[in-house]
Design a protein around this motif. Structure first.
Motif, PDB file in Angstrom:
ATOM      1  N   LEU A 111       2.275   4.942   3.756  1.00  0.00           N
ATOM      2  CA  LEU A 111       2.328   5.089   5.195  1.00  0.00           C
ATOM      3  C   LEU A 111       1.197   6.205   5.622  1.00  0.00           C
ATOM      4  O   LEU A 111       1.195   7.289   5.008  1.00  0.00           O
ATOM      5  N   THR A 112       0.488   6.095   6.445  1.00  0.00           N
ATOM      6  CA  THR A 112      -0.546   6.767   7.112  1.00  0.00           C
ATOM      7  C   THR A 112      -1.253   6.189   8.381  1.00  0.00           C
ATOM      8  O   THR A 112      -0.497   5.063   8.648  1.00  0.00           O
ATOM      9  N   SER A 113      -1.826   6.878   8.798  1.00  0.00           N
ATOM     10  CA  SER A 113      -2.684   6.214  10.134  1.00  0.00           C
ATOM     11  C   SER A 113      -4.181   7.076  10.248  1.00  0.00           C
ATOM     12  O   SER A 113      -4.361   8.202   9.530  1.00  0.00           O
ATOM     13  N   ILE A 114      -4.733   6.844  11.250  1.00  0.00           N
ATOM     14  CA  ILE A 114      -6.245   7.466  11.400  1.00  0.00           C
ATOM     15  C   ILE A 114      -5.781   8.812  11.715  1.00  0.00           C
ATOM     16  O   ILE A 114      -6.562   9.834  11.540  1.00  0.00           O
ATOM     17  N   ALA A 115      -5.105   8.934  12.904  1.00  0.00           N
ATOM     18  CA  ALA A 115      -4.545  10.388  13.189  1.00  0.00           C
ATOM     19  C   ALA A 115      -4.222  11.177  12.233  1.00  0.00           C
ATOM     20  O   ALA A 115      -4.342  12.303  12.330  1.00  0.00           O
ATOM     21  N   ILE A 116      -3.163  10.790  11.381  1.00  0.00           N
ATOM     22  CA  ILE A 116      -2.724  11.688  10.315  1.00  0.00           C
ATOM     23  C   ILE A 116      -3.816  12.330   9.509  1.00  0.00           C
ATOM     24  O   ILE A 116      -4.017  13.213   9.168  1.00  0.00           O
TER      25      ILE A 116
END
Length: 178
Positions: A111-116
């Motif tokens: 679980l990750t994202s560019i924003a994180i």
């Protein structure tokens, strides 16, 4: 001798418009206020542990559900919907899953994202961390803006080069004259 620095961060800013974010609104519309609680808890876990990602599997799911006092199925549905609306990156969420799992919409990965990731590395840069270890397999962003953050790949504090008892002493005994 100082302790090794933990990879995560102790604080992360939460945008004041977090609950107005389209992705968060879609989740709260579908699941109510517990969706926001699950998201904030996941963000805290991500930033606290690894800093920019977390492994998502059945054990993590069960732990989160117990921590929040929710049913495992409810938490799973919220996370699946969060991946579908783009709160978390779908490709990373599928990283360790099988084709059968993906076809059912069951995620077992990261679980990750560019924003994180941008938030984590910006926080590390602002806190003037000289060294941050990261796993390039889980990066969604370019590290160019963070050139001063070095990917050492190992804990330099415990390396053989920094050994204290090297055999020769660098101190000398000098007699004082009166």
């Amino acid at each position: 001798m100082s302790r090794p620095r933990k990879p995560g961060i102790r604080y992360f800013p939460l945008d004041t418009d977090f609950f107005e974010n389209k992705k968060v609104r879609r989740l709260t519309r579908a699941f109510g206020a517990i969706a926001a609680s699950v998201l904030v808890n996941l963000l805290c876990t991500i930033y606290k542990d690894k800093g920019y990602y977390m492994r998502w599997d059945d054990e993590t799911l069960a732990f989160l559900a117990d921590e929040l006092g929710l049913k495992v199925g409810t938490v799973r549905e919220i996370v699946v919907k969060a991946i579908q609306v783009g709160f978390f990156d779908a490709n990373m969420a599928n990283l360790f899953g099988t084709d059968e799992m993906r076809s059912k919409g069951d995620y077992n990965g990261i679980l990750t994202s560019i924003a994180i990731q941008e938030q984590y590395f910006n926080t590390c840069k602002q806190s003037k961390r000289s060294e941050v270890c990261y796993d390039a397999r889980f990066l969604l962003i370019s590290m160019k803006p963070y050139e001063k953050i070095v990917n050492s790949g190992e804990n330099s504090i415990n390396s053989r080069e920094n050994e204290v008892n090297s055999g020769e002493s660098t101190q000398r005994k000098v007699k004082e004259s009166k």
